[in-house]
Scaffold this motif. Structure first.
Motif, short mmCIF file in Angstrom:
data_model
loop_
_atom_site.label_atom_id
_atom_site.label_comp_id
_atom_site.label_asym_id
_atom_site.label_seq_id
_atom_site.Cartn_x
_atom_site.Cartn_y
_atom_site.Cartn_z
N HIS A 86 10.64 -69.82 20.20
CA HIS A 86 11.14 -70.42 21.59
C HIS A 86 10.04 -71.29 22.11
CE1 HIS A 86 15.23 -68.77 22.28
NE2 HIS A 86 14.66 -67.96 21.19
N CYS A 87 8.65 -70.97 21.50
CA CYS A 87 7.74 -71.91 21.95
C CYS A 87 7.85 -73.35 21.51
CB CYS A 87 6.47 -71.65 21.72
SG CYS A 87 5.85 -70.12 22.66
N THR A 88 8.21 -73.41 20.22
CA THR A 88 8.67 -74.68 19.56
C THR A 88 9.84 -75.51 20.29
OG1 THR A 88 7.82 -73.74 17.34
CG2 THR A 88 9.26 -75.75 17.43
N LEU A 89 10.69 -74.52 20.39
CA LEU A 89 12.02 -75.07 21.33
C LEU A 89 11.70 -75.68 22.50
CD1 LEU A 89 15.24 -75.53 20.90
CD2 LEU A 89 15.33 -73.30 22.14
N VAL A 90 11.01 -75.01 23.49
CA VAL A 90 10.81 -75.38 24.77
C VAL A 90 9.82 -76.65 24.77
CG1 VAL A 90 8.41 -74.10 25.22
CG2 VAL A 90 10.20 -74.80 27.15
N ALA A 91 8.86 -76.75 23.66
CA ALA A 91 8.00 -77.97 23.59
C ALA A 91 8.96 -79.05 23.24
CB ALA A 91 6.85 -77.79 22.41
N GLU A 92 9.70 -78.96 22.22
CA GLU A 92 10.71 -79.94 21.83
C GLU A 92 11.75 -80.41 23.16
OE1 GLU A 92 14.44 -80.71 18.67
OE2 GLU A 92 13.35 -78.97 18.72
N ALA A 93 12.32 -79.75 23.87
CA ALA A 93 12.90 -79.99 25.06
C ALA A 93 12.02 -80.71 26.03
CB ALA A 93 13.62 -78.86 25.69
N TYR A 94 10.83 -80.24 26.43
CA TYR A 94 9.84 -80.98 27.05
C TYR A 94 9.36 -82.44 26.66
CZ TYR A 94 5.85 -81.30 30.15
OH TYR A 94 4.88 -81.78 31.28
N ARG A 95 9.10 -82.49 25.54
CA ARG A 95 8.92 -83.72 24.94
C ARG A 95 10.08 -85.05 24.92
NH1 ARG A 95 5.84 -80.50 21.14
NH2 ARG A 95 3.67 -80.54 21.62
N GLN A 96 11.22 -84.26 24.58
CA GLN A 96 12.29 -85.34 24.56
C GLN A 96 12.57 -85.59 25.89
OE1 GLN A 96 15.80 -84.24 22.15
NE2 GLN A 96 16.94 -84.72 23.81
N THR A 97 12.67 -84.70 26.97
CA THR A 97 12.70 -85.09 28.25
C THR A 97 11.80 -86.16 28.96
OG1 THR A 97 13.90 -83.11 28.72
CG2 THR A 97 13.23 -84.07 30.65
N GLU A 98 10.52 -85.99 28.34
CA GLU A 98 9.52 -86.55 28.73
C GLU A 98 9.66 -88.07 28.32
OE1 GLU A 98 4.80 -85.65 29.49
OE2 GLU A 98 5.64 -85.71 27.36
N ARG A 99 10.18 -88.29 26.94
CA ARG A 99 10.39 -89.56 26.50
C ARG A 99 11.52 -90.24 27.10
NH1 ARG A 99 9.34 -86.94 21.43
NH2 ARG A 99 11.72 -86.38 21.23
N GLN A 100 12.55 -89.43 27.43
CA GLN A 100 13.67 -90.26 28.26
C GLN A 100 13.30 -90.46 29.60
OE1 GLN A 100 16.59 -86.97 28.04
NE2 GLN A 100 17.28 -87.27 25.99
N LEU A 101 12.26 -89.61 30.34
CA LEU A 101 11.96 -90.00 31.72
C LEU A 101 10.95 -91.21 31.48
CD1 LEU A 101 11.04 -86.53 32.83
CD2 LEU A 101 13.17 -88.03 33.96
N THR A 102 10.14 -91.27 30.63
CA THR A 102 9.29 -92.41 30.52
C THR A 102 10.25 -93.66 30.10
OG1 THR A 102 7.52 -91.06 29.52
CG2 THR A 102 7.36 -93.58 29.21
N TRP A 103 11.27 -93.68 29.45
CA TRP A 103 11.90 -94.75 29.10
C TRP A 103 12.64 -95.20 30.41
CZ3 TRP A 103 17.22 -96.05 29.53
CH2 TRP A 103 17.60 -97.14 28.94
N ARG A 104 13.15 -94.42 31.13
CA ARG A 104 14.05 -94.57 32.17
C ARG A 104 12.76 -95.28 33.16
NH1 ARG A 104 16.95 -89.00 33.16
NH2 ARG A 104 18.29 -89.13 31.25
N ARG A 105 11.82 -94.64 33.43
CA ARG A 105 10.81 -95.30 34.49
C ARG A 105 10.30 -96.60 33.93
NH1 ARG A 105 8.32 -91.19 34.66
NH2 ARG A 105 6.82 -91.45 32.82
N GLU A 106 10.04 -96.68 32.83
CA GLU A 106 9.73 -98.28 32.19
C GLU A 106 10.91 -99.24 32.21
OE1 GLU A 106 8.31 -97.37 28.47
OE2 GLU A 106 6.28 -96.57 29.00
N ASN A 107 11.95 -98.65 32.11
CA ASN A 107 13.22 -99.79 32.04
C ASN A 107 13.41 -100.18 33.41
OD1 ASN A 107 15.24 -100.90 30.73
ND2 ASN A 107 16.73 -99.69 31.79
N ARG A 108 13.29 -98.98 34.22
CA ARG A 108 13.46 -99.28 35.75
C ARG A 108 12.54 -100.54 36.49
NH1 ARG A 108 16.92 -100.59 39.46
NH2 ARG A 108 16.32 -99.85 41.83
N VAL A 109 11.23 -100.04 35.79
CA VAL A 109 10.16 -101.02 36.30
C VAL A 109 10.60 -102.44 35.76
CG1 VAL A 109 7.76 -101.75 36.07
CG2 VAL A 109 8.30 -99.49 36.68
N ARG A 110 10.91 -102.57 34.47
CA ARG A 110 11.20 -103.68 33.78
C ARG A 110 12.37 -104.71 34.66
NH1 ARG A 110 15.05 -105.69 30.39
NH2 ARG A 110 16.01 -103.80 30.15
N LEU A 111 13.42 -103.72 34.98
CA LEU A 111 14.47 -104.25 35.65
C LEU A 111 14.25 -104.86 37.25
CD1 LEU A 111 17.49 -101.77 34.72
CD2 LEU A 111 17.18 -103.93 34.06
#
Length: 419
Positions: free
Chosen positions: A168-193
């Motif tokens: 579950h430590c591995t699972l929570v880290a995977e969920a965290y990193r995946q969400t973090e990547r999505q948030l980063t992409w959304r933020r960068e895409n918003r800045v780009r737009l």
């Protein structure tokens, strides 16, 4: 903080695996006794879940600063999260297979939510391990209280339990990193737009405060847009780094063929950036007021870039306004070039080019035939003869101011607008 316990037999075979030798009867009895002790203690923990949650929250507040700060703002959310996690954890001790999916979903939600909230991943993993330690400690304490002689049996299930903690430590880290990547992409895409809308002049007034925050630039103030293209990637990168004085923040936006830099100006004008690599072209627009006017500054930078020669260099629009007028009105510029220089079309191309090159050199040398001759490697009289021939063929006089203006603009149009 999910932990679940699988029967030891779950680790012994997989679909299609070679059958394993049967375990010794003594070991099976030990496993059965260990599970009986584990289940008995787990039921007590599940019944006293609020007290177990209070203990975990207290440990988090004491040992993890990130959670301490989160609980100061919203203590109820952390308590509920801990209770859900502990409930799934303890239930997994009783029914590993039946509760595994629900426990994993709960862990995933915690990882995703904490990533959105900005809680550090290290703090989240520490919390999960603290939760695992607390559950194990509580199992041992309950067994010691009710059946001290059975405590030794818990050692037979310890490895399985900690395997689930790690899972579950591995699972929570995977969920965290995946969400973090999505948030980063959304933020960068918003800045780009937002940046693209500013440069296109299509930004809504209501979006300007958000754009200012995203670009970390003031909404009000003086700006200039710089356009960079051509050359090698290294050359363009060097040009971008040389655009603004040290300490001035420049926001860059990469378009299809051009890199645009939005440069804030404190006062005065932007120093002319040098083009350190051959083939790199830099266009500098005029200063505008506020982010809302950046679209106009970008169009000015594009115009300056079109004036810039193909071999590279820097063009500041304010220093080339006549050329900017010509290039901004493509049809009118072409018509002017045809009208003024059209009579030369009857000449041989080489002969025509000689006359036009001589005239261009004479204008660049401020009407000095001697300096133009040195540039063209010919005698000054040759320059004067060619100029008189040009005047005769076109019917225009370089001594007449209006003709001189038209001839100069026509030469500029021919240079910039030629197909």
């Amino acid at each position: 903080m999910q932990q679940a316990l699988r029967p030891r037999t779950a680790f012994r075979s997989a679909p299609g695996a070679v059958p394993q030798p049967r375990t010794r009867p003594g070991r099976s009895l030990i496993d059965a006794d260990a599970l009986r002790v584990l289940h008995r203690a787990a039921r007590v923990l599940l019944a006293d879940l609020p007290e177990l949650t209070d203990r975990l929250v207290a440990v988090l507040q004491d040992q993890e600063p990130a959670y301490r700060a989160a609980m100061e703002n919203d203590p109820g959310t952390t308590w509920q999260e801990a209770q859900r996690s502990l409930r799934h954890s303890v239930a997994s001790l009783l029914d590993p297979r039946g509760t595994r999916d629900a426990a994993r979903r709960c862990t995933w939600r915690i990882g995703a939510t904490r990533a959105e909230q900005g809680l550090p991943l290290d703090a989240l993993l520490h919390a999960f391990r603290l939760g695992g330690s607390l559950v194990w400690q509580s199992l041992v304490e309950e067994t010691s209280r009710t059946a001290p002689e059975d405590v030794r049996l818990l050692v037979h299930v310890a490895s399985d339990m900690w395997n689930f903690v790690d899972e579950h430590c591995t699972l929570v880290a995977e969920a965290y990193r995946q969400t973090e990547r999505q948030l980063t992409w959304r933020r960068e895409n918003r800045v780009r737009l937002l940046t693209a809308a500013l440069l296109d002049g299509a930004a809504r007034i209501a979006d300007l405060p958000e754009a200012a925050r995203a670009l970390e630039l003031p909404e009000q103030g003086r700006y200039v847009v710089v356009a960079v293209t051509g050359g090698t990637a290294e050359g363009c990168a060097a040009a971008r780094s040389a655009v603004a004085p040290e300490g001035v923040r420049v926001h860059w936006h990469t378009a299809v063929e051009v890199d645009y830099g939005i440069v804030p100006l404190a006062e005065g004008e932007l120093p002319e950036p040098a083009s350190p690599h051959p083939g790199v072209r830099i266009g500098v627009g005029g200063a505008v007021e506020g982010l809302a006017a950046v679209g106009g500054a970008r169009r000015q930078a594009d115009t300056a870039l079109r004036i810039c020669p193909e071999e590279g260099g820097t063009v500041r629009l304010a220093a080339h306004l006549p050329a900017a007028l010509v290039i901004s009105g493509h049809e009118l510029g072409t018509a002017l070039a045809d009208q003024v220089l059209g009579p030369l079309s009857r000449l041989e191309p080489a002969d025509r080019d000689v006359l036009l090159d001589t005239l261009t050199a004479w204008l660049d040398c401020d009407g000095s035939a001697q300096r133009a001759g040195r540039r063209l490697y010919c005698h000054r009289n040759t320059v004067l003869n060619r100029i008189r021939r040009f005047e005769h063929l076109t019917g225009r006089s370089l001594s007449r101011p209006s003709d001189l203006v038209e001839i100069s603009l026509a030469l500029t149009a021919r240079r910039l607008l030629r197909p």
